[in-house]
Design an enzyme around this catalytic site. Structure first.
Site, mmCIF file in Angstrom:
data_model
loop_
_atom_site.group_PDB
_atom_site.id
_atom_site.type_symbol
_atom_site.label_atom_id
_atom_site.label_comp_id
_atom_site.label_asym_id
_atom_site.label_seq_id
_atom_site.Cartn_x
_atom_site.Cartn_y
_atom_site.Cartn_z
ATOM 1 C CD GLU A 218 -2.257 -1.576 2.683
ATOM 2 O OE1 GLU A 218 -2.553 -0.482 3.542
ATOM 3 O OE2 GLU A 218 -2.444 -2.552 3.054
ATOM 4 C CD GLU A 329 -8.174 1.973 5.710
ATOM 5 O OE1 GLU A 329 -8.349 1.022 6.789
ATOM 6 O OE2 GLU A 329 -7.286 1.671 4.848
#
Length: 414
Positions: A218, A329
């Site tokens: 990520e 997120e």
């Protein structure tokens, strides 16, 4: 009675000062302090030079062969690869794309650059302080994400949402073998309601199931008061090979990622950031698998190849990724039983569009021939679209793009 109350107030005040000032002020014999100090010694490698950043960070220029990656037992005799063997073909020419459009983005920097740079053969490492470690739930969990923080588009199970406390607004592709992903993301400074919450915008390269064996790489930007001690927007990376249980971490806070670049510091503040109805600033991130060595490389912008995750760190990602996700997120800790007001992206919904909402543009995947191409069959996913939402589009300048984000708590998101 007044004297006694005043004395108690003074004692309480002193105690809070002691608690806040970190391990340095605690009794040096305490078990926690010794554990923290040992961890700091392990993380903070000897510096050739140290640079004080305007935001209070200290950036240590650490010799490339002394970086945290080499604490890994499998990397003891690793020969550093100083450049990738192959770059993906078919990169968007960012300058050409942006020319002549009202949507031209501005160049971006890191705050510490104002006060110096790291010499050749060193890498910039953000120094970890005792207070950073003490904010974590434990020394062992410092620098790690909590379990279940991957958006799982196929199971929007309300119980799962509430259990994990993580909410997303993403675009994704699956059902193929992917060897990399790219996107240009505009950078904001979302407001965070509670210090144990965060807000980020990133891309995920995923392999394996969504069970205990999940592999993930990520990268993106985040605001995380717990991790960094402030509300600055920072560049970050993350990896795990067991669904965030025992492997992997943010940035260089464990052994794994091998950095080769002396100009960009993982976890350091990005500056400037976009402003509502004003200048927009964005960053480009490319992650791809070198077809020869098999390592996963990361590039920041057009100029900075940062380094690589060695392929042996992973099981499924040792071969390829089976799913790519791009998006936002947040952690919703449900303060007072209500939805958090922590913002995702710019804190505005996608329909507000350019200059107001957060975006990902020129999203691409890398195929087995090491070519960048437009993703096919993009899906979108959000747990609660009245809190955070996502809208995709496609045009000549931006290729495949989407706007995403939202304010969290609002009259429709109680």
């Amino acid at each position: 009675m007044g004297e006694r109350r005043r004395a108690l107030a003074v004692i309480a005040c002193l105690w809070s000062l002691i608690s806040l000032s970190g391990a340095a002020r605690l009794g040096s014999g305490s078990k926690q302090t010794l554990e923290v100090q040992k961890h700091l010694r392990r993380l903070n490698k000897p510096a050739v030079k140290s640079i004080q950043s305007p935001d209070g960070d200290i950036i240590d220029c650490v010799h490339i062969s002394e970086q945290p990656a080499f604490d890994h037992p499998y990397l003891k005799d690793h020969k550093i690869q100083m450049r990738p063997n192959y770059h993906p073909e078919g990169l968007f020419d960012e300058n050409k794309v942006a020319t002549g459009t009202k949507e031209r983005a501005n160049p971006i920097n890191q705050l510490w650059h104002a006060n110096g740079k790291c010499p050749e053969n060193t890498i910039p490492v953000r120094r970890t302080k005792a207070d950073d470690v003490l904010r974590a739930s434990s020394v062992k969990r410092y620098g790690r994400k909590k379990h279940r923080s991957i958006p799982q588009p196929r199971s929007a199970d309300p119980n799962l949402i509430n259990e994990s406390g993580h909410q997303h607004a993403i675009a994704y592709v699956e059902g193929d073998r992917f060897y990399g992903a790219k996107a240009t993301i505009n950078v904001w400074e979302p407001k965070i309601q509670l210090s144990n919450e965060f807000s980020l915008s990133q891309l995920w390269l995923l392999g394996g199931s969504f069970g205990e064996d999940l592999n993930s790489i990520e990268a993106g930007w985040q605001v995380s008061p717990d991790l960094y001690g402030d509300n600055n927007t920072r560049l970050f990376t993350y990896w795990t090979s067991d669904a965030y249980q025992a492997t992997g971490c943010y940035n260089l806070l464990c052994s794994g990622f091998i950095q080769i670049n002396n100009e960009i510091a993982m976890g350091a503040s990005i500056s400037p950031v976009s402003a509502y109805r004003n200048s927009q600033y964005d960053i480009s991130i490319l992650i791809w698998k070198d077809p020869k060595e098999g390592h996963w490389w990361m590039q920041f912008g057009n100029d900075f190849v940062l380094g690589y995750w060695p392929s042996f760190l992973f099981s499924y990602l040792a071969d390829s990724a089976s799913m790519i996700e791009w998006g936002g997120e947040v952690v919703n800790s449900e303060p007072d039983g209500e939805h958090t007001s922590t913002q995702m992206g710019s804190g505005h919904f996608p329909e507000e569009g350019f200059g107001k909402a957060s975006y990902f543009r020129n999203i691409q995947v890398v195929d087995s021939s090491n070519n960048l191409k437009a993703p096919k069959g993009i899906g979108t996913f959000t747990e609660q679209s009245n809190c955070y939402d996502v809208q995709t589009g496609n045009n000549g300048d931006w290729g495949h793009y989407f706007y995403f984000g939202g304010p969290g708590k609002n009259p429709n998101c109680p």
